[in-house]
Enzyme design. Structure first.
Site, short mmCIF file in Angstrom:
data_model
loop_
_atom_site.label_atom_id
_atom_site.label_comp_id
_atom_site.label_asym_id
_atom_site.label_seq_id
_atom_site.Cartn_x
_atom_site.Cartn_y
_atom_site.Cartn_z
N VAL A 63 21.55 -11.98 -34.67
CA VAL A 63 22.10 -13.31 -34.92
C VAL A 63 21.58 -13.78 -36.27
O VAL A 63 20.37 -13.78 -36.51
CB VAL A 63 21.71 -14.30 -33.80
CG1 VAL A 63 22.22 -15.70 -34.13
CG2 VAL A 63 22.28 -13.84 -32.46
N GLY A 108 16.86 -15.48 -38.61
CA GLY A 108 17.59 -14.45 -37.90
C GLY A 108 16.76 -13.91 -36.76
O GLY A 108 15.54 -14.13 -36.71
N LYS A 109 17.37 -13.25 -35.84
CA LYS A 109 16.65 -12.55 -34.78
C LYS A 109 17.56 -11.46 -34.26
O LYS A 109 18.79 -11.61 -34.28
CB LYS A 109 16.30 -13.52 -33.65
CG LYS A 109 15.12 -13.08 -32.83
CD LYS A 109 13.82 -13.33 -33.57
CE LYS A 109 12.60 -13.08 -32.76
NZ LYS A 109 11.39 -13.51 -33.49
N GLY A 110 16.95 -10.37 -33.79
CA GLY A 110 17.76 -9.29 -33.24
C GLY A 110 17.10 -8.70 -32.02
O GLY A 110 15.91 -8.93 -31.77
N ASP A 149 8.85 -7.30 -33.91
CA ASP A 149 8.74 -8.35 -32.90
C ASP A 149 8.33 -7.63 -31.62
O ASP A 149 7.89 -6.47 -31.68
CB ASP A 149 10.12 -9.04 -32.78
CG ASP A 149 10.06 -10.39 -32.09
OD1 ASP A 149 9.81 -11.38 -32.76
OD2 ASP A 149 10.28 -10.45 -30.86
#
Ligand code: NAD
Length: 420
Positions: A63, A108-110, A149
């Site tokens: 995202v 952002g993050k995935g 992460d």
């Protein structure tokens, strides 16, 4: 897409927080909508040949909340319960963190829905390389820069950098941060978040007229963030009286030798059983008297159940989302605890990730001393800005931090126009 995201409770919470702050800022409806929703939600399938010869198809998401202030920055997690709504919420929070620190990034993050504990290194490598290939049309040093992460680490970042670089035809270290030092990772990145937590907690104490030397600290979590927060606080002369982790908790009125505790935890996998302290109850630890309470483990650690009983002067949020909105309301009513909100308190990590990206783009390396000095300057200036804004507008520190961040994103969108 909006309805699907809102069905996730974490995204709904992030959206509600945003709406409250946007109301406070009296953001116009058009800008409000553009700030609230992610620019891109990318979902891919990732087929991977497993060691037993079978093929498994994993789901991966990225995202990109917005690209208005620069490339998207944020972690990639490998976890069996990855949900696109939660990923979108984390991207939004990352957004405010980058904007608050004035880093030239969007959030952002995935995530990939896999359990790395059940996978061999070879399977994780093939998954990582294939996910990177699927992402290539959407990432780049000027578009989207990932970082480790939950469930990912510097080796995963090295595979991502290698896959992207092979595709580009040359080494492109700036495609990810959190790389091994040997692959142009940054000095100081490992301790950056915990060091920042300790540095800001010490600054908050001095604002309250309390010397850090001799002050007491209780820390929940003794992983990357908690252990480095403890090491820095102890180097300032603070007494680390209580520490907990998943295995238990330990307490010593006179303070613990943190270096010995790090060695003990590395050997035994937990702080429990440390000979330099007494066993304690991890739940009750949070409500023991101390100057600094630093939740550095998981979200929702401070709730309406324990918020009335906290006996700290400073709550330094090392973890993301450790305080529920109900607990926040209780702390605000009490008015006797200085809260350093997560998007400020744990921003040391993304700040040094930014330094890593800058060094990579310049093909230049700074020393650890330079990194830590630059980090402390940025944290100190941002802390002062948030505290002054909170005082001027009579706001809690959390609302003030989020308001400053959202305002800066809104201004960037308004001045650039409708496209970004
Ligand atoms: P980590 O996995 O290295 O450590 C987590 C620690 O928390 C471990 O010691 C674990 O035993 C402990 N823990 C887990 N559940 C617990 C419980 N119920 N009670 C007490 N302890 C418990 O993780 P980390 O990198 O230190 O991250 C911790 C938090 O900080 C997370 O919320 C993460 O999102 C946030 N954060 C981390 C970074 C970073 O740079 N690592 C940056 C920003 C925010």
């Amino acid at each position: 897409m909006k309805e699907e995201l809102l069905r996730n409770p974490t995204f709904a919470m992030a959206a509600r927080q945003f709406d409250d702050v946007a109301d406070h800022l009296k953001l116009a409806d058009d800008i409000r909508e553009r700030c609230k929703w992610p620019k891109r939600v990318i979902s891919v399938t990732v087929p991977v040949r497993m060691d037993n010869g079978s093929t498994r198809v994993f789901s991966g998401h990225r995202v990109q909340h917005h690209l208005t202030r620069g490339p998207v920055k944020g972690g990639l997690r490998y976890h069996p319960e990855v949900d696109v709504g939660e990923v979108a919420a984390l991207a939004m929070w990352m957004n405010w963190k980058c904007a608050l620190m004035d880093l030239p990034f969007g959030g952002g993050k995935g995530g990939v829905d896999c359990d790395p504990r059940d996978m061999s290194p070879g399977e994780i490598e093939r998954l990582t390389r294939r996910f990177t290939m699927e992402m290539i049309p959407f990432i780049g040093p000027e578009i989207d820069v990932m970082a480790p992460d939950m469930g990912t680490n510097e080796q995963v970042m090295a595979w991502m950098a290698d896959t992207y670089s092979t595709h580009a035809g040359h080494l492109e270290p700036a495609i990810v941060t959190g790389k091994p030092i040997g692959l142009q990772g940054s000095a100081g990145r490992t301790r950056a978040t915990g060091h920042g937590v300790a540095f800001l907690a010490s600054g908050a104490l001095s604002k309250l007229g309390i010397a850090t030397h001799g002050a007491t600290a209780v820390i929940q979590g003794f992983g990357n963030v908690g252990s480095h927060a403890a090491l820095t606080l102890s180097s300032y002369g603070a007494k680390i009286t209580g520490i907990s982790d998943l295995g238990g908790a330990v307490w010593n009125d006179g303070g613990m030798d943190v270096r010995k505790l790090v060695r003990h935890a590395a050997k035994h996998g937990t702080v429990a059983g440390f000979p330099g302290a007494d066993p304690a109850d991890p739940v009750e630890l949070l409500t023991r008297p101390c100057d600094i309470l630093a939740p550095c483990a998981l979200d929702r650690a401070i709730t309406r159940a324990n918020a009335p009983d906290l006996r700290c002067r400073v709550l330094a949020e090392g973890a993301n989302g450790p305080t529920t909105p109900e607990a926040d309301a209780i702390l605000e009513d009490r008015g006797d605890i200085f809260v350093i909100p997560d998007i400020l308190c744990n921003a040391g990590g993304v700040t040094v990730s930014y330094f890593e990206w800058v060094q990579n783009l310049q093909r230049f390396q700074w020393t650890e001393r330079e990194i830590i000095t630059k980090l402390e300057t940025l944290l100190q200036n941002t802390f002062a800005r948030v505290a002054a804004f909170a005082k001027r507008r009579k706001l809690p520190m959390r609302t003030a931090a989020q308001a400053l961040a959202i305002r800066s994103v809104a201004e960037a969108k308004a001045t650039r126009g409708l496209f970004p």
